[in-house]
Design an enzyme around this catalytic site. Structure first.
Site, mmCIF file in Angstrom:
data_model
loop_
_atom_site.group_PDB
_atom_site.id
_atom_site.type_symbol
_atom_site.label_atom_id
_atom_site.label_comp_id
_atom_site.label_asym_id
_atom_site.label_seq_id
_atom_site.Cartn_x
_atom_site.Cartn_y
_atom_site.Cartn_z
ATOM 1 N N SER B 95 22.664 -49.133 -27.974
ATOM 2 C CA SER B 95 21.555 -48.568 -27.216
ATOM 3 C C SER B 95 20.220 -48.875 -27.897
ATOM 4 C CB SER B 95 21.795 -47.063 -27.059
ATOM 5 O OG SER B 95 20.922 -46.528 -26.109
ATOM 6 N N ASP B 217 26.523 -48.689 -16.023
ATOM 7 C CA ASP B 217 25.830 -47.950 -17.092
ATOM 8 C C ASP B 217 24.526 -47.395 -16.532
ATOM 9 O OD1 ASP B 217 24.469 -47.009 -19.301
ATOM 10 O OD2 ASP B 217 24.818 -48.785 -20.541
ATOM 11 N N HIS B 245 27.687 -45.385 -20.997
ATOM 12 C CA HIS B 245 26.759 -46.038 -21.907
ATOM 13 C C HIS B 245 27.385 -46.288 -23.275
ATOM 14 C CE1 HIS B 245 22.875 -47.274 -23.283
ATOM 15 N NE2 HIS B 245 22.743 -46.274 -24.139
#
Lengths: 423, 267
Positions: B95, B217, B245
């Site tokens: 991320s 996602d 995610h």
């Protein structure tokens, strides 16, 4: 005595069947009905979040039809965008790591655009081979609870703001007090020809403006004036009195540096200012002049005292004595006041020490019940007689520190000495 | 302060192997990699850490101004690499950490020799001609969610969470602690993460890069994955059949396979 097992009361066994029948009659709803109409939302999702089963309660909250939800929506589709973000960054990873998660506050979106705050708990169901099967989720209506929590949060934020404001105010006040306190004392003492000067101010509490003061300044071509004193009380009123006292003495000395004259002027000013105010205020003070004597290396000290503890003279030969000024009146109490004068000559190595009663009234002893006192100070001074003013002040500073919490008043020290003649 | 302690650095795996640094994203801590570590441990030296303000990092090291920009987090990465004297490490960032890795590789090219970007997004908020998936209001909503969920966090629990890794008997009480963060610090990290814009930094990437995206996602949609792939010259894009995610948790086998394949091709 410990009970190792449950022992039914005698009448209980006989009543059991009847009770079961009564409960069975009451509990006629099926497991199906219990699921559908439970007072909470039930949801079963595949591991990818696709909704596989949902109960009527939750459908009603959402305002959605079963066929538009099952197999068509994911759990996150029911959430607000912020909730989705939270789900992805916290909820889902924690659920995977712990196999369960409980009591997470989220909001579900209603078909009409409304939102319902809910508390969500989920658990992962495994198959017989240990494979991940699905996620079971329970959803509780948390509208009232959330409103309450928001009130608490609001209250907390308000308290936090108030605290920050109070801290800022306090810091500003401290700054103002520090500036004011500095204005009551000289930044540095002037160079006095043939005399070494040293001073120290101990502040008992940084929050409370002190009432001790001192100063040294030139008055004409040949003389310097000095004073040290203590005003009654503490805080802003005492600071105002200190300020008035300091500048009155300085101005009076320029007009007439005779010690009695300066104190008399101060007495008039203070009496006039405070006697009719309903808040009578006064101070004690020693005011004096330094004048280089006829013989080189000698300085004549002439001073007057208004109710202030006697000055000490520390001689080069290792002796010390008080320079008594008995009977002088407090400055500012009466319209006319009498002040006691004294004089001495400082030879090389001699030091005149002025102090306020914070020093002699410091509480000593284990239970802090005895006072340090005049005798204690005289003995201490004797042991430091012959040392230069800065060394005397340094030793006294150490003494003040050693009093610890026995020293609860401000204390001012001013030492004036003629440097010893030896190289 | 000692960086190893500050960032709760853990080193495991093969001491002779090429170093692989696993960096968690916003939300939880290095425990996120628990299903990845075993796959790498045999051949690679695996380095895990918590960013300051997350997991069991040293709370006193947190400075709001430093961690209000991704450079602060990239500073943690570089300092961890320096503390262990890592050379030519492979940085795997999840991320927002994927972007932290880009910045760190730019500042310390001798330390980081390759990047794996797991579900990266260089900008979360929509912009002219760019769809990040969120609006500024959405981010405010997330901050409200954070506020409503002090996961496992309370003033009384904080010292236990932050400093007692050696007391396993607290395990039960420490439920949710993988995501337990001082609310103030979490707020700063959330803002820094979701208000960041690192699109321009992508062009600077000069090391072999693997972009791993999920097929579904919410946080990093496929068009964002495609954007990252296009922007980084010579990068490889792999789309995992995974929802959510965190593919390293939801689809660990596929994620590990993709990472291992990329690592093997590096030499």
């Amino acid at each position: 005595m410990c009970r190792t097992g449950r022992q039914p009361d005698p009448h209980e066994a006989g009543d059991e069947k009847a009770a079961d029948a009564a409960f069975a009659a009451l509990l006629e709803d099926s497991a199906e009905d219990l699921y559908e109409s439970a007072p909470c939302g039930y949801l079963s999702t595949l591991m990818d979040g696709t909704i596989a089963k949902i109960n009527t309660t939750l459908l009603n909250w959402l305002g959605l039809e079963r066929q538009t939800v099952v197999g068509r929506m994911r759990f996150t589709d029911l959430l607000t965008v912020g909730g989705k973000l939270y789900h992805e960054t916290h909820f889902a990873p924690l659920l995977r790591m712990q196999d369960e998660i409980s009591g997470i506050a989220l909001e579900i979106k209603q078909d009409g655009g409304g939102r319902i705050p809910v508390l969500v708990s989920s658990v992962i169901k495994y198959g017989s081979m240990g494979e991940l099967l699905l996620i079971r989720t329970t959803i509780f209506d948390a509208r009232d609870r959330r409103a309450y929590e928001e009130e608490l949060l609001r209250g907390r934020k308000a308290a936090e703001e108030a605290r920050k404001q109070a801290e800022a105010d306090r810091a500003r006040l401290q700054d103002a007090l520090a500036v004011l306190q500095q204005s009551l004392l000289p930044d540095t003492l002037p160079q006095v020809p043939g005399v070494e000067t040293s001073a120290y101010y101990h502040t008992a509490s940084p929050d409370r403006l002190g009432g001790d003061f001192y100063d040294v300044f030139p008055v004409d071509g040949k003389r310097f004036a000095f004073f040290l004193g203590d005003v009654c009380g503490k805080g802003p009123e005492a600071a105002a009195l200190t300020s008035l006292t300091r500048y009155t003495l300085r101005a009076a000395a320029l007009h007439n540096p005779e010690p009695v004259s300066a104190l008399t002027t101060l007495n008039k000013v203070l009496h006039e200012r405070y006697s009719g105010s309903g808040d009578p205020r006064y101070c004690t003070a020693v005011f004096g002049t330094l004048e280089a004597g006829p013989a080189t290396g000698q300085t004549t000290v002439r001073l007057a005292s208004g109710g202030h503890p006697p000055a000490l003279v520390l001689r080069a030969d290792g002796t010390a004595d008080y320079l008594p000024t008995p009977g002088g009146l407090l400055v500012g109490v009466l319209p006319e006041a009498r002040f006691t004068t004294a004089a001495t000559v400082l030879s090389p190595g001699d030091t005149l020490l002025l102090y306020t009663d914070g020093l002699t009234e410091a509480r000593t002893g284990k239970d802090r019940t005895s006072l340090y006192g005049d005798d204690g100070l005289l003995a201490f001074a004797t042991s430091h007689a012959g040392t230069p003013p800065h060394a005397v002040v340094q030793a006294l500073t150490g003494l003040l520190d050693s009093f610890g919490d026995g020293l609860d008043d401000d204390t001012a020290l001013l030492a004036l000495g003629v440097p010893a003649s030896h190289p | 302060m000692d960086t190893v302690r500050r960032n709760n650095v853990t080193v495991t795996g093969n001491p002779q192997g090429r170093p692989v640094v696993l960096a968690h994203g916003f939300g939880c801590d290095q425990n996120m990699w628990r299903l990845t570590v075993p796959a790498l441990a045999e051949d690679y030296r695996v380095v895990l850490f918590d960013y300051v303000g997350s997991g069991r990092s040293e709370p006193s090291a947190f400075q709001e101004d430093r961690y209000s920009s991704l450079d602060g987090y990239a500073g943690d990465v570089v300092e961890v690499c320096e503390a262990l004297d890592l050379r030519d490490a492979v940085f795997v960032g999840h991320s927002v950490s994927a972007m932290t890795g880009v910045l760190a590789a730019g500042t310390a090219p001798e330390r980081i020799g390759a990047l794996v970007m797991v579900a990266p997004s260089p900008r979360y908020i929509d912009d002219d001609g760019y769809r990040g998936g969120f609006s500024a209001d959405d981010i405010d909503e997330l901050l409200a969610s954070l506020e409503a969920n002090y996961l496992g966090w309370s003033a009384a629990m904080a010292p236990l969470i932050m400093g007692n890794a050696e007391r396993p008997e607290l395990g039960e009480e420490l439920k949710n602690s993988f995501c337990a963060t001082d609310p103030e610090m979490a707020r700063v990290f959330a803002r820094t993460t979701f208000l960041s814009d690192s699109r321009d930094d992508l062009k600077q990437v000069a090391v072999p890069t693997l972009v791993l995206e999920c097929s579904q996602d919410v946080i990093a949609p496929r068009e964002v994955g495609a954007f990252v792939h296009r922007a980084i010259p010579g990068s490889t894009l792999v789309t995992l059949d995974a929802t959510g995610h965190c593919p390293h948790l939801s689809a660990p086998e596929a994620t590990n396979e993709a990472i291992l394949k990329f690592l093997a091709a590096l030499r």
